[in-house]
Motif scaffolding. Sequence first.
Motif, PDB file in Angstrom:
ATOM      1  N   PRO A   1       0.816  -1.223   0.000  1.00 49.16           N
ATOM      2  CA  PRO A   1       0.000   0.000   0.000  1.00 49.16           C
ATOM      3  C   PRO A   1       0.850   1.273   0.000  1.00 49.16           C
ATOM      4  CG  PRO A   1      -0.973  -1.605   1.483  1.00 49.16           C
ATOM      5  CD  PRO A   1       0.363  -2.170   1.028  1.00 49.16           C
TER       6      PRO A   1
ATOM      7  N   ARG B   1       0.881   6.850  -6.782  1.00 51.83           N
ATOM      8  CA  ARG B   1      -0.173   7.854  -6.973  1.00 51.83           C
ATOM      9  C   ARG B   1       0.383   9.260  -6.821  1.00 51.83           C
ATOM     10  NH1 ARG B   1      -3.904   8.226  -2.264  1.00 51.83           N
ATOM     11  NH2 ARG B   1      -2.109   9.418  -1.595  1.00 51.83           N
ATOM     12  N   ASP B   2       1.197   9.478  -5.788  1.00 53.81           N
ATOM     13  CA  ASP B   2       1.788  10.803  -5.568  1.00 53.81           C
ATOM     14  C   ASP B   2       2.724  11.192  -6.716  1.00 53.81           C
ATOM     15  OD1 ASP B   2       0.383  10.850  -3.195  1.00 53.81           O
ATOM     16  OD2 ASP B   2       2.129  10.338  -1.944  1.00 53.81           O
TER      17      ASP B   2
ATOM     18  N   THR C   1       0.723   4.186  -2.835  1.00 57.20           N
ATOM     19  CA  THR C   1       0.532   5.601  -2.487  1.00 57.20           C
ATOM     20  C   THR C   1       1.633   6.458  -3.117  1.00 57.20           C
ATOM     21  OG1 THR C   1      -0.551   4.998  -0.415  1.00 57.20           O
ATOM     22  CG2 THR C   1       0.340   7.220  -0.559  1.00 57.20           C
TER      23      THR C   1
END
Length: 86
Positions: free
Chosen positions: A26, A33-34, A30
Motif C-alpha cells: 500500500p 499515486r503521488d 501511495t
Amino acid sequence: MRDAPGRDYPFGSQYQPDERAPQMTPAQLTAVRDAAVSVAGRRGVHRFDDVFIYNEPHRRDVYRLLARGLTHKALGRLKPKAAAGR
C-alpha cells in the motif's frame, strides 16, 4: 524494473533476472499515486524509485528507449528466447 531503485531493463529484453515482483505494498501504491500527481501535465518519461511513468512521451524519449533496446540487443546483452524459461 530492476531490483535497484530507478533502474529498468531495455525494451525488448527477454531475460530479466533481477526483476522485482509485480506485487506492491500500500505504501508503494501511495507513492506511485503521488508520483503520478507530481508529473500530471508534464509530458515525458519520469523515473522514480519504484515506477517509471510514461506520460505522453516526446518522440525523442521514445527514440532513446528504442535505441537503447536495439543497442543492447545488437551487442548481445539480451539473452535469447530459449534462456527466458530458466
